[in-house]
Design a protein around this motif. Sequence first.
Motif, short mmCIF file in Angstrom:
data_model
loop_
_atom_site.label_atom_id
_atom_site.label_comp_id
_atom_site.label_asym_id
_atom_site.label_seq_id
_atom_site.Cartn_x
_atom_site.Cartn_y
_atom_site.Cartn_z
N LEU A 55 0.81 -1.21 0.00
CA LEU A 55 0.00 0.00 0.00
C LEU A 55 0.85 1.27 0.00
N GLY A 56 2.16 1.11 0.07
CA GLY A 56 3.05 2.26 -0.02
C GLY A 56 3.22 3.04 1.26
N HIS A 57 2.92 2.43 2.42
CA HIS A 57 3.12 3.14 3.68
C HIS A 57 4.61 3.28 3.96
N PRO A 58 5.07 4.46 4.36
CA PRO A 58 6.51 4.67 4.59
C PRO A 58 7.02 4.00 5.85
N THR A 59 6.13 3.74 6.80
CA THR A 59 6.56 3.12 8.06
C THR A 59 5.80 1.82 8.29
N PRO A 60 6.39 0.90 9.02
CA PRO A 60 5.70 -0.35 9.31
C PRO A 60 4.41 -0.09 10.09
N PRO A 61 3.44 -0.97 9.98
CA PRO A 61 2.18 -0.77 10.70
C PRO A 61 2.38 -0.82 12.21
N ASP A 62 1.53 -0.09 12.92
CA ASP A 62 1.56 -0.04 14.38
C ASP A 62 0.67 -1.16 14.92
N PHE A 63 1.25 -2.35 15.12
CA PHE A 63 0.46 -3.49 15.55
C PHE A 63 -0.13 -3.28 16.95
N ASP A 64 0.65 -2.70 17.85
CA ASP A 64 0.13 -2.46 19.20
C ASP A 64 -1.06 -1.51 19.17
N GLY A 65 -0.93 -0.48 18.37
CA GLY A 65 -2.03 0.48 18.25
C GLY A 65 -3.26 -0.16 17.62
N ALA A 66 -3.02 -1.00 16.61
CA ALA A 66 -4.14 -1.67 15.95
C ALA A 66 -4.85 -2.62 16.92
N GLN A 67 -4.07 -3.30 17.75
CA GLN A 67 -4.66 -4.20 18.73
C GLN A 67 -5.50 -3.42 19.74
N GLN A 68 -5.01 -2.29 20.18
CA GLN A 68 -5.75 -1.47 21.13
C GLN A 68 -7.04 -0.94 20.52
N ARG A 69 -6.96 -0.50 19.27
CA ARG A 69 -8.17 -0.02 18.59
C ARG A 69 -9.18 -1.14 18.41
N ALA A 70 -8.68 -2.36 18.19
CA ALA A 70 -9.59 -3.50 18.04
C ALA A 70 -10.33 -3.78 19.35
N TYR A 71 -9.62 -3.69 20.48
CA TYR A 71 -10.27 -3.87 21.78
C TYR A 71 -11.34 -2.79 22.00
N GLU A 72 -11.03 -1.57 21.60
CA GLU A 72 -12.00 -0.48 21.77
C GLU A 72 -13.22 -0.71 20.88
N THR A 73 -12.99 -1.20 19.67
CA THR A 73 -14.09 -1.48 18.76
C THR A 73 -14.99 -2.57 19.33
N LEU A 74 -14.39 -3.61 19.86
CA LEU A 74 -15.17 -4.71 20.45
C LEU A 74 -15.99 -4.21 21.63
N ALA A 75 -15.39 -3.39 22.46
CA ALA A 75 -16.12 -2.84 23.62
C ALA A 75 -17.32 -2.01 23.16
N GLU A 76 -17.15 -1.24 22.09
CA GLU A 76 -18.26 -0.44 21.56
C GLU A 76 -19.39 -1.32 21.05
N ARG A 77 -19.04 -2.39 20.37
CA ARG A 77 -20.08 -3.26 19.80
C ARG A 77 -20.83 -4.05 20.88
N LEU A 78 -20.18 -4.27 22.02
CA LEU A 78 -20.83 -5.01 23.11
C LEU A 78 -21.53 -4.11 24.11
N ALA A 79 -21.33 -2.81 23.97
CA ALA A 79 -21.91 -1.86 24.93
C ALA A 79 -23.42 -2.02 25.00
N GLY A 80 -23.93 -2.16 26.22
CA GLY A 80 -25.36 -2.29 26.45
C GLY A 80 -25.85 -3.72 26.55
N TRP A 81 -25.20 -4.64 25.85
CA TRP A 81 -25.69 -6.02 25.85
C TRP A 81 -25.41 -6.72 27.17
N GLN A 82 -24.28 -6.44 27.79
CA GLN A 82 -24.01 -7.06 29.08
C GLN A 82 -24.95 -6.53 30.15
N GLU A 83 -25.35 -5.26 30.03
CA GLU A 83 -26.34 -4.72 30.96
C GLU A 83 -27.71 -5.33 30.73
#
Length: 284
Positions: A186-214
């Motif tokens: 894709l032509g990115h000048p720097t390697p991908p930020d795997f740690d950041g991507a993992q953190q964003r994935a956790y945040e996304t999952l939390a958003e999708r589950l919000a309300g259902w556990q309640e």
Amino acid sequence: MIVVGVDGSASALDAVRWAAMEAGRRRMPLRLVSSYQLSAGVAGVLDPGVLDVLREQGRRWLAEARDVADEAGVRTSIVLAPVPAVLLLVRESLDASLLVLGSRGFGGFTGLLIGSTAVALAGRAHCPMVVVRGEVPAHGPVVVGVDGLRDSEDAVAFAFAEASAQDADVVAVHVWHESLADAVLLGHPTPPDFDGAQQRAYETLAERLAGWQEKYPDVHVTREVVRDHPSEALLRYAEGARLVVVGTRGRGGVRGLVLGSTSQHLLQHAPCPVAVVRTEPDRE
């Protein structure tokens, strides 16, 4: 009402058993559905009596299926119609809470889960569809593939409701995939930020589950975020599960889950029943 497709195969009878148990748990009637027809190419050249033979065969299949359903003590009705199987099942799904099928069949439901027919049914059914395959364990969690967008919300809702009804846990799996090779291509000048991507994935999952556990405080939820290919990740978590649930319009972490190779792989190789939950029309 729960609708189950019947074609005389052992797999279809497994589906009837599963559907009957589910109907008993939900206190719903069970509708046994079978189809018969001659293809347009041979209808004019075969003896008209062949259609009578097919009709009688369908009646025998439905009688056998009703005997299986009666063991669960649920109220049943039957439908036998000379129309294509998919059209019949789509029509029956209009008034159904759940559509249940076996993973392998013949007769009116030949090839129902292979190729374009499966995609057509998954995309057109008006209720969630469960494909009964593999062992059906009495214990184990309900596994749900969680999308990065709202397209998986109906699947999440279905998974929580099933887990609550069956006194089971939910394992919510969000899959993301990004590689160094992808970044270079894709032509990115720097390697991908795997740690950041993992953190964003956790945040996304939390958003999708919000309300259902309640909404379902009785359901214990385990959140799993993995960097992998969706089919491999979901198959791995399906080991020991009583049900795996996916949505019909997966994107992001589970891109192409129903319309691509991931869904085909899951329907053909999952070690447990698979539920396919279509996004509601008003969100399409």
